[in-house]
Design an enzyme around this catalytic site. Sequence first.
Site, PDB file in Angstrom:
ATOM      1  N   ASN A 107       0.860  -1.193   0.000  1.00 51.23           N
ATOM      2  CA  ASN A 107       0.000   0.000   0.000  1.00 51.23           C
ATOM      3  C   ASN A 107       0.895   1.242   0.000  1.00 51.23           C
ATOM      4  O   ASN A 107       1.706   1.432   0.919  1.00 51.23           O
ATOM      5  CB  ASN A 107      -0.891  -0.046   1.251  1.00 51.23           C
ATOM      6  CG  ASN A 107      -1.820   1.148   1.336  1.00 51.23           C
ATOM      7  OD1 ASN A 107      -1.399   2.279   1.108  1.00 51.23           O
ATOM      8  ND2 ASN A 107      -3.066   0.917   1.676  1.00 51.23           N
ATOM      9  N   HIS A 120       1.018   6.144   1.883  1.00 52.34           N
ATOM     10  CA  HIS A 120       1.832   7.024   2.724  1.00 52.34           C
ATOM     11  C   HIS A 120       2.887   7.783   1.927  1.00 52.34           C
ATOM     12  O   HIS A 120       3.382   8.813   2.381  1.00 52.34           O
ATOM     13  CB  HIS A 120       2.446   6.250   3.888  1.00 52.34           C
ATOM     14  CG  HIS A 120       1.388   5.878   4.886  1.00 52.34           C
ATOM     15  ND1 HIS A 120       0.781   6.822   5.693  1.00 52.34           N
ATOM     16  CD2 HIS A 120       0.796   4.709   5.157  1.00 52.34           C
ATOM     17  CE1 HIS A 120      -0.131   6.219   6.432  1.00 52.34           C
ATOM     18  NE2 HIS A 120      -0.152   4.942   6.127  1.00 52.34           N
ATOM     19  N   HIS A 129      -5.617   3.686  -1.794  1.00 53.88           N
ATOM     20  CA  HIS A 129      -6.943   4.029  -1.289  1.00 53.88           C
ATOM     21  C   HIS A 129      -7.280   5.433  -1.772  1.00 53.88           C
ATOM     22  O   HIS A 129      -6.670   6.408  -1.337  1.00 53.88           O
ATOM     23  CB  HIS A 129      -6.919   3.970   0.250  1.00 53.88           C
ATOM     24  CG  HIS A 129      -8.255   4.225   0.886  1.00 53.88           C
ATOM     25  ND1 HIS A 129      -8.441   4.156   2.243  1.00 53.88           N
ATOM     26  CD2 HIS A 129      -9.467   4.539   0.362  1.00 53.88           C
ATOM     27  CE1 HIS A 129      -9.711   4.413   2.530  1.00 53.88           C
ATOM     28  NE2 HIS A 129     -10.350   4.666   1.402  1.00 53.88           N
ATOM     29  N   ARG A 171      -9.471   8.154  -1.334  1.00 54.91           N
ATOM     30  CA  ARG A 171     -10.463   8.573  -0.334  1.00 54.91           C
ATOM     31  C   ARG A 171     -11.323   9.689  -0.892  1.00 54.91           C
ATOM     32  O   ARG A 171     -10.887  10.476  -1.740  1.00 54.91           O
ATOM     33  CB  ARG A 171      -9.772   9.054   0.943  1.00 54.91           C
ATOM     34  CG  ARG A 171      -9.025   7.963   1.678  1.00 54.91           C
ATOM     35  CD  ARG A 171      -8.472   8.480   2.991  1.00 54.91           C
ATOM     36  NE  ARG A 171      -9.497   8.594   3.996  1.00 54.91           N
ATOM     37  CZ  ARG A 171      -9.663   7.742   5.005  1.00 54.91           C
ATOM     38  NH1 ARG A 171      -8.849   6.722   5.160  1.00 54.91           N
ATOM     39  NH2 ARG A 171     -10.633   7.928   5.872  1.00 54.91           N
ATOM     40  N   ARG A 215      -7.167  12.915   0.561  1.00 51.67           N
ATOM     41  CA  ARG A 215      -6.117  13.417   1.454  1.00 51.67           C
ATOM     42  C   ARG A 215      -4.725  12.910   1.069  1.00 51.67           C
ATOM     43  O   ARG A 215      -3.734  13.512   1.417  1.00 51.67           O
ATOM     44  CB  ARG A 215      -6.420  13.060   2.904  1.00 51.67           C
ATOM     45  CG  ARG A 215      -6.256  11.597   3.231  1.00 51.67           C
ATOM     46  CD  ARG A 215      -6.385  11.343   4.706  1.00 51.67           C
ATOM     47  NE  ARG A 215      -7.729  11.593   5.178  1.00 51.67           N
ATOM     48  CZ  ARG A 215      -8.223  11.049   6.296  1.00 51.67           C
ATOM     49  NH1 ARG A 215      -7.451  10.295   7.042  1.00 51.67           N
ATOM     50  NH2 ARG A 215      -9.458  11.269   6.671  1.00 51.67           N
ATOM     51  N   GLU A 248      -8.595   0.477  -3.208  1.00 49.46           N
ATOM     52  CA  GLU A 248      -9.424   0.547  -1.993  1.00 49.46           C
ATOM     53  C   GLU A 248     -10.325   1.753  -2.117  1.00 49.46           C
ATOM     54  O   GLU A 248      -9.860   2.842  -2.467  1.00 49.46           O
ATOM     55  CB  GLU A 248      -8.536   0.766  -0.772  1.00 49.46           C
ATOM     56  CG  GLU A 248      -8.088  -0.457  -0.071  1.00 49.46           C
ATOM     57  CD  GLU A 248      -7.290  -0.090   1.162  1.00 49.46           C
ATOM     58  OE1 GLU A 248      -7.611   0.911   1.831  1.00 49.46           O
ATOM     59  OE2 GLU A 248      -6.315  -0.794   1.439  1.00 49.46           O
ATOM     60  N   THR A 288      -8.125   3.969   8.196  1.00 50.41           N
ATOM     61  CA  THR A 288      -9.321   3.135   8.283  1.00 50.41           C
ATOM     62  C   THR A 288      -9.356   2.470   9.661  1.00 50.41           C
ATOM     63  O   THR A 288      -8.426   1.778  10.049  1.00 50.41           O
ATOM     64  CB  THR A 288      -9.272   2.047   7.183  1.00 50.41           C
ATOM     65  OG1 THR A 288      -8.894   2.685   5.963  1.00 50.41           O
ATOM     66  CG2 THR A 288     -10.620   1.389   7.015  1.00 50.41           C
ATOM     67  N   GLU A 348     -11.025  -9.198   2.966  1.00 45.26           N
ATOM     68  CA  GLU A 348      -9.749  -8.850   3.593  1.00 45.26           C
ATOM     69  C   GLU A 348     -10.010  -8.789   5.086  1.00 45.26           C
ATOM     70  O   GLU A 348     -10.815  -7.963   5.552  1.00 45.26           O
ATOM     71  CB  GLU A 348      -9.216  -7.513   3.073  1.00 45.26           C
ATOM     72  CG  GLU A 348      -7.887  -7.153   3.752  1.00 45.26           C
ATOM     73  CD  GLU A 348      -7.199  -5.929   3.169  1.00 45.26           C
ATOM     74  OE1 GLU A 348      -7.361  -5.658   1.960  1.00 45.26           O
ATOM     75  OE2 GLU A 348      -6.501  -5.242   3.938  1.00 45.26           O
ATOM     76  N   HIS A 392      -3.742  -4.410   7.703  1.00 40.97           N
ATOM     77  CA  HIS A 392      -3.887  -3.253   8.581  1.00 40.97           C
ATOM     78  C   HIS A 392      -3.046  -3.421   9.846  1.00 40.97           C
ATOM     79  O   HIS A 392      -3.263  -4.330  10.623  1.00 40.97           O
ATOM     80  CB  HIS A 392      -5.337  -2.960   8.972  1.00 40.97           C
ATOM     81  CG  HIS A 392      -5.527  -1.492   9.266  1.00 40.97           C
ATOM     82  ND1 HIS A 392      -5.112  -0.915  10.428  1.00 40.97           N
ATOM     83  CD2 HIS A 392      -6.045  -0.493   8.515  1.00 40.97           C
ATOM     84  CE1 HIS A 392      -5.380   0.376  10.396  1.00 40.97           C
ATOM     85  NE2 HIS A 392      -5.937   0.665   9.236  1.00 40.97           N
ATOM     86  N   GLY A 393      -2.080  -2.517   9.972  1.00 41.82           N
ATOM     87  CA  GLY A 393      -1.254  -2.497  11.183  1.00 41.82           C
ATOM     88  C   GLY A 393      -0.171  -3.565  11.223  1.00 41.82           C
ATOM     89  O   GLY A 393       0.522  -3.696  12.239  1.00 41.82           O
TER      90      GLY A 393
HETATM   91  N1  PXP Z   1      -5.793  -2.887   4.275  1.00 41.96           N
HETATM   92  C1  PXP Z   1      -6.728  -1.912   4.344  1.00 41.96           C
HETATM   93  C2  PXP Z   1      -8.138  -2.258   3.973  1.00 41.96           C
HETATM   94  C3  PXP Z   1      -6.387  -0.606   4.749  1.00 41.96           C
HETATM   95  O1  PXP Z   1      -7.348   0.349   4.803  1.00 41.96           O
HETATM   96  C4  PXP Z   1      -5.046  -0.317   5.047  1.00 41.96           C
HETATM   97  C5  PXP Z   1      -4.656   1.067   5.455  1.00 41.96           C
HETATM   98  O2  PXP Z   1      -4.879   1.967   4.450  1.00 41.96           O
HETATM   99  C6  PXP Z   1      -4.106  -1.349   4.944  1.00 41.96           C
HETATM  100  C7  PXP Z   1      -4.510  -2.628   4.575  1.00 41.96           C
HETATM  101  C8  PXP Z   1      -2.648  -1.118   5.219  1.00 41.96           C
HETATM  102  O3  PXP Z   1      -2.491  -0.802   6.564  1.00 41.96           O
HETATM  103  P1  PXP Z   1      -1.078  -0.340   7.094  1.00 41.96           P
HETATM  104  O4  PXP Z   1      -0.742   0.953   6.427  1.00 41.96           O
HETATM  105  O5  PXP Z   1      -1.299  -0.202   8.566  1.00 41.96           O
HETATM  106  O6  PXP Z   1      -0.094  -1.429   6.735  1.00 41.96           O
END
Ligand code: PXP
Length: 249
Positions: A7, A10, A43, A45, A49, A70, A101, A151, A190-191
């Site tokens: 992803n 960032h 993503h 949005r 942003r 996304e 998210t 997911e 995520h995370g």
């Molecule tokens: N999966 C989804 C659905 C997300 O919304 C995000 C964050 O944008 C991620 C994965 C990736 O998360 P992270 O940036 O914490 O690795």
Amino acid sequence: MASLGVNIDHIANIRQARRTVEPDPVPMALLAELGGADGITVHLREDRRHIQDRDVELLRHTVRSRLNLEMAATAEMQTIALRIRPDMVTLVPERREEVTTEGGLNIVGQTPDLKRLVERLQDEGIPVSLFVDPDAEQLEACRTCGARWVELHTGAYAEADWNRQPIELARIQEGCTIARQLGLRVNAGHGLTYQNVEPVAAIAGMEELNIGHTIVARSVAVGLQQAVREMKALIQNPRHDPLFGQAPG
Ligand code: PXP
């Protein structure tokens, strides 16, 4: 063996912090692919942003692995997805005030509208994944919606302390089993970080992990290609004690 979706939101966050043109996520996606990314996730949005419409347009032309878009389940995003034609759409909840998210979609209770959107996209040949907590009721609703993929939200696992982490990991393992029994294919994310990714990567039937923040953070020190390479190595060869996060007893 799970594959790695990188992803790159960032990278766009850094650019948007100055509303300038650098760093550009489009060439950075190529570096992620050279490091071993099996897919690129962005993503788009509603508030734009980080990722901009122009990024998605260009990435559609440049990404040689798979482009996972996304997005929120809105009419505007449906139109964009049908025009861009990503390799997958992952539907996520979106709130303007959140930093990232925060939770999975609540599919139970909004099935008919969501089903229409899922069917529309899948009829056009775009597989849809639904971002949900690893919860049996939500997973059943995902199947009712007709989505081919889910997911699983790994945020609760990622944020748990050592005491709680094995419990949250077990929820993801069970969620993966239930989803597969329902005929759904399974991604997660995520995370996830270099420290906590291995037990999730070791789950049987887990197809792809979507990881962003930790890779972009590490890339500041070692470059994006190397940061992706390191993450890919962990995912491809995870240590086999899935509860290694547990404190010695
Ligand atoms: N999966 C989804 C659905 C997300 O919304 C995000 C964050 O944008 C991620 C994965 C990736 O998360 P992270 O940036 O914490 O690795």
